[in-house]
Write a protein that holds these residues in place. Structure first.
Motif, PDB file in Angstrom:
ATOM      1  N   ASN A   1      55.664  -9.267 -49.065  1.00 36.57           N
ATOM      2  CA  ASN A   1      55.832  -9.757 -46.942  1.00 36.57           C
ATOM      3  C   ASN A   1      55.047 -11.110 -47.243  1.00 36.57           C
ATOM      4  OD1 ASN A   1      56.436  -7.699 -46.333  1.00 36.57           O
ATOM      5  ND2 ASN A   1      54.186  -6.346 -46.424  1.00 36.57           N
ATOM      6  N   GLY A   2      53.913 -11.242 -48.062  1.00 40.36           N
ATOM      7  CA  GLY A   2      53.170 -13.016 -47.663  1.00 40.36           C
ATOM      8  C   GLY A   2      54.022 -13.636 -48.213  1.00 40.36           C
ATOM      9  N   LEU A   3      55.140 -14.083 -49.391  1.00 40.04           N
ATOM     10  CA  LEU A   3      56.221 -15.166 -49.603  1.00 40.04           C
ATOM     11  C   LEU A   3      57.087 -15.206 -48.324  1.00 40.04           C
ATOM     12  CD1 LEU A   3      56.061 -14.249 -53.079  1.00 40.04           C
ATOM     13  CD2 LEU A   3      55.192 -16.069 -52.203  1.00 40.04           C
ATOM     14  N   GLN A   4      57.547 -13.795 -47.875  1.00 42.03           N
ATOM     15  CA  GLN A   4      58.664 -13.872 -47.197  1.00 42.03           C
ATOM     16  C   GLN A   4      58.020 -14.743 -45.869  1.00 42.03           C
ATOM     17  OE1 GLN A   4      59.274  -9.739 -46.534  1.00 42.03           O
ATOM     18  NE2 GLN A   4      61.525  -9.809 -48.001  1.00 42.03           N
ATOM     19  N   GLU A   5      57.034 -14.341 -44.997  1.00 42.86           N
ATOM     20  CA  GLU A   5      57.102 -14.736 -44.124  1.00 42.86           C
ATOM     21  C   GLU A   5      56.386 -16.675 -44.377  1.00 42.86           C
ATOM     22  OE1 GLU A   5      52.342 -14.062 -42.938  1.00 42.86           O
ATOM     23  OE2 GLU A   5      52.307 -14.911 -41.108  1.00 42.86           O
ATOM     24  N   MET A   6      56.391 -17.244 -44.874  1.00 40.67           N
ATOM     25  CA  MET A   6      55.769 -18.179 -45.622  1.00 40.67           C
ATOM     26  C   MET A   6      57.245 -19.389 -45.789  1.00 40.67           C
ATOM     27  SD  MET A   6      55.037 -20.663 -49.256  1.00 40.67           S
ATOM     28  CE  MET A   6      56.537 -19.887 -49.631  1.00 40.67           C
ATOM     29  N   ILE A   7      58.495 -18.621 -46.071  1.00 42.47           N
ATOM     30  CA  ILE A   7      59.546 -18.866 -46.052  1.00 42.47           C
ATOM     31  C   ILE A   7      59.942 -18.990 -44.422  1.00 42.47           C
ATOM     32  CG2 ILE A   7      62.778 -19.004 -46.697  1.00 42.47           C
ATOM     33  CD1 ILE A   7      61.008 -18.324 -49.029  1.00 42.47           C
ATOM     34  N   ARG A   8      60.150 -17.626 -43.493  1.00 44.94           N
ATOM     35  CA  ARG A   8      60.451 -17.639 -42.497  1.00 44.94           C
ATOM     36  C   ARG A   8      60.120 -18.223 -41.496  1.00 44.94           C
ATOM     37  NH1 ARG A   8      59.757 -11.042 -43.149  1.00 44.94           N
ATOM     38  NH2 ARG A   8      62.572 -11.037 -43.635  1.00 44.94           N
ATOM     39  N   ASN A   9      58.686 -19.118 -41.615  1.00 45.93           N
ATOM     40  CA  ASN A   9      57.787 -20.013 -41.032  1.00 45.93           C
ATOM     41  C   ASN A   9      59.111 -21.167 -41.208  1.00 45.93           C
ATOM     42  OD1 ASN A   9      56.291 -19.177 -39.714  1.00 45.93           O
ATOM     43  ND2 ASN A   9      54.604 -18.650 -40.585  1.00 45.93           N
ATOM     44  N   HIS A  10      58.862 -21.706 -42.683  1.00 46.36           N
ATOM     45  CA  HIS A  10      59.542 -22.939 -42.556  1.00 46.36           C
ATOM     46  C   HIS A  10      60.668 -22.730 -42.018  1.00 46.36           C
ATOM     47  CE1 HIS A  10      57.008 -23.137 -46.479  1.00 46.36           C
ATOM     48  NE2 HIS A  10      56.514 -23.748 -45.448  1.00 46.36           N
ATOM     49  N   VAL A  11      61.855 -21.758 -42.371  1.00 40.62           N
ATOM     50  CA  VAL A  11      62.756 -22.348 -41.737  1.00 40.62           C
ATOM     51  C   VAL A  11      63.054 -21.959 -39.804  1.00 40.62           C
ATOM     52  CG1 VAL A  11      64.833 -21.025 -41.515  1.00 40.62           C
ATOM     53  CG2 VAL A  11      63.526 -20.738 -43.162  1.00 40.62           C
ATOM     54  N   ARG A  12      61.976 -21.787 -38.886  1.00 40.73           N
ATOM     55  CA  ARG A  12      61.964 -21.693 -37.243  1.00 40.73           C
ATOM     56  C   ARG A  12      61.403 -22.572 -37.911  1.00 40.73           C
ATOM     57  NH1 ARG A  12      58.254 -17.597 -37.228  1.00 40.73           N
ATOM     58  NH2 ARG A  12      57.016 -18.866 -36.854  1.00 40.73           N
ATOM     59  N   TRP A  13      60.561 -23.616 -38.030  1.00 41.88           N
ATOM     60  CA  TRP A  13      59.186 -25.026 -37.982  1.00 41.88           C
ATOM     61  C   TRP A  13      60.361 -25.629 -38.211  1.00 41.88           C
ATOM     62  CZ3 TRP A  13      54.310 -23.328 -40.576  1.00 41.88           C
ATOM     63  CH2 TRP A  13      53.555 -22.224 -40.093  1.00 41.88           C
ATOM     64  N   SER A  14      61.465 -25.398 -38.902  1.00 45.71           N
ATOM     65  CA  SER A  14      62.868 -26.896 -39.441  1.00 45.71           C
ATOM     66  C   SER A  14      63.215 -26.600 -38.601  1.00 45.71           C
ATOM     67  CB  SER A  14      63.266 -26.661 -40.595  1.00 45.71           C
ATOM     68  OG  SER A  14      63.955 -27.473 -40.801  1.00 45.71           O
ATOM     69  N   GLN A  15      63.446 -25.444 -37.928  1.00 43.87           N
ATOM     70  CA  GLN A  15      64.982 -25.410 -36.342  1.00 43.87           C
ATOM     71  C   GLN A  15      64.353 -26.474 -35.310  1.00 43.87           C
ATOM     72  OE1 GLN A  15      66.918 -22.053 -37.196  1.00 43.87           O
ATOM     73  NE2 GLN A  15      67.252 -22.396 -39.155  1.00 43.87           N
ATOM     74  N   THR A  16      63.404 -25.727 -35.268  1.00 41.87           N
ATOM     75  CA  THR A  16      61.945 -26.638 -33.758  1.00 41.87           C
ATOM     76  C   THR A  16      62.124 -27.870 -33.778  1.00 41.87           C
ATOM     77  OG1 THR A  16      60.270 -24.475 -33.965  1.00 41.87           O
ATOM     78  CG2 THR A  16      60.096 -26.276 -32.527  1.00 41.87           C
TER      79      THR A  16
END
Ligand SMILES: *Cc1c(COP(=O)(O)O)cnc(C)c1O
Length: 469
Positions: A362-377
């Motif tokens: 869960n923690g690793l998934q959250e990290m990757i999802r954040n990175h993807v979202r922030w980059s797209q922002t």
């Protein structure tokens, strides 16, 4: 040995230094600000004859080395791909270094071998690959790809190449898109197949290898007496994230009896999030896959997971057993040196174990999802900013952009200047690439500890420095 050091005290000192370094790394410029030769000028030209005190050695380390480093654990490292070291995995590396086992055979460290079998399997489950895959931790994706190319070669020659050499056989051909990584070219050099036998296929409008052209190239090669051996497909290419249609590639490979290797060195880590798995749809049919936990997932260098469908085929390619390596008294579970080029190997699985357990999937998934979202922002912010354009759309957390200010004939130059000035500034670090003849700027998020606020700093820095050009 002379000069016994107080290991306990120095291990504590090193731990304190490491903790402070990680806490304060964000205050440093991301890219080293040194000039060529600055560091070597400070290193004695010859080894000391007499032992020096650990204090002297450690002081020199502190005074010379960190300022000459590019800080890959800096939260505003947006260049290349990440080389993440999650703190729990750094601890595991320290423990592995203390034991410094050479894990070539099961018998030379049963725990290392058995943990590696388990950790490769945890990772397999985490990225959603079927049970049919087993694997090994290689040092790098370059090595895994070389092993896969050797496997293609030996399979094509019915395992006679290692024995006979290549000169008596027709040239073998391997196919890949024009957007794949240079490690594939190098693998063909080292495997003795030759650069000219890497057939580079054009890509379509989605940057995926053109399947019709691939089919045509294979037929033409067969008609001309070449031996097609395999296809190397890419998921998340280095320059701008180009990804092949894995399902179509594997279907064609099966029809042509070719071996498929998939290079997902960076993007493979993101497959722990099921919603991104469309990117490698059809992966179950691949023969060999590489992904690097030492990039995005948080295992310190070096840790490259190499999954294979038929381990015996890989072992038949790479296993060699002189008497001094045979283990007569025990039936071994697995000897991982038979899966790779190197004989001696580090205990790589320990850091993966610590990583998975200390952060959880869960923690690793959250990290990757954040990175993807922030980059797209950030991509959206730049798109909305005058005199900026997005050149290639985000693939996971990677996109490319350009500043379009001024004379159109000077645009490449301007963007290179922008990259250089940004990296001299030190608040963020990013790199340029060539995209279809245009110089573009790559932006990639992936550092383990980064926060949304780091994206705000990235935006401010890019726009501010561009306004000064
Ligand atoms: C980083 C990368 C490689 C090379 O990885 P190493 O582990 O440094 O050898 C190969 N292919 C792709 C797509 C990459 O991103």
């Amino acid at each position: 040995m002379a000069n016994k050091i107080d290991f306990n005290a120095w291990a504590h000192t090193a731990a304190e230094w490491s903790a402070h370094y990680l806490e304060s790394v964000a205050e440093r410029p991301v890219r080293a600000q040194t000039k060529p030769g600055d560091i070597s000028a400070q290193i004695q030209p010859a080894p000391p004859m007499e032992a020096e005190s650990m204090q002297a050695v450690f002081d020199d380390f502190k005074n010379i080395i960190p300022d000459g480093m590019t800080h890959w654990q800096h939260p505003r490292f947006f260049a290349y791909f990440p080389s993440n070291a999650a703190p729990a995995a750094i601890i595991a590396e320290q423990l592995a270094a203390a034991m410094s086992a050479q894990c070539m055979l099961w018998q030379t460290s049963p725990a290392a071998t058995e943990l590696e079998i388990s950790m490769v399997d945890w990772l397999r489950q985490a990225v959603g690959l079927p049970k049919a895959f087993s694997g090994v931790f290689q040092d790098t994706a370059s090595s895994a790809t070389l092993c896969a190319v050797l496997n293609m070669r030996e399979r094509t020659l019915n395992w006679r190449g290692n024995e006979e050499g290549l000169s008596g056989h027709p040239p073998m051909r391997i196919y890949a898109s024009k957007r794949t990584h240079s490690s594939i070219d190098k693998a063909l050099w080292v495997a003795g197949l030759g650069q000219q036998n890497l057939v580079k296929i054009d890509t379509d409008e989605r940057y995926a290898l053109n399947i019709d052209e691939l089919q045509q190239a294979i037929e033409t090669d067969r008609a001309n007496g070449f031996l097609p051996a395999g296809i190397i497909a890419c998921v998340g290419g280095t320059s701008m994230g180009a990804s092949d249609n894995i399902r179509a590639v594997c279907q064609l490979a099966q029809k042509e009896n070719l071996f498929t290797h998939v290079d997902a060195a960076w993007a493979g880590s993101a497959m722990i999030c099921p919603e991104y798995r469309d990117l490698w749809d059809g992966i179950d049919a691949a023969d060999s896959i590489v992904l690097n936990p030492h990039k995005w997932l948080g295992a310190p260098m070096e840790c490259s997971a190499h999954f294979v469908k038929d381990a015996n085929s890989l072992k038949r390619t790479l296993s060699i057993q002189p008497e001094y390596l045979r283990t007569h008294d025990q039936s071994s579970i697995e000897n991982f040196s038979e899966w790779s080029i190197q004989l001696g190997r580090r205990f790589r699985a320990l850091k993966v174990w610590f990583l998975f357990r200390a952060y959880g999937l869960n923690g690793l998934q959250e990290m990757i999802r954040n990175h993807v979202r922030w980059s797209q922002t950030l991509a959206e912010q730049l798109r909305a900013t005058p005199q900026f354009e997005i050149v290639t759309e985000p693939v996971l957390s990677l996109f490319t952009f350009r500043c379009t200010k001024g004379d159109p004939a000077n645009i490449d130059n301007l963007n290179q200047q922008l990259v250089n000035k940004i990296n001299d500034d030190g608040r963020i670090y990013l790199t340029q690439t060539d995209h279809d003849g245009k110089k573009v700027i790559r932006f990639m998020t992936g550092q383990f500890d980064m926060q949304q606020s780091d994206i705000d700093i990235a935006y401010e820095t890019i726009v501010e420095i561009a306004s000064q050009l």
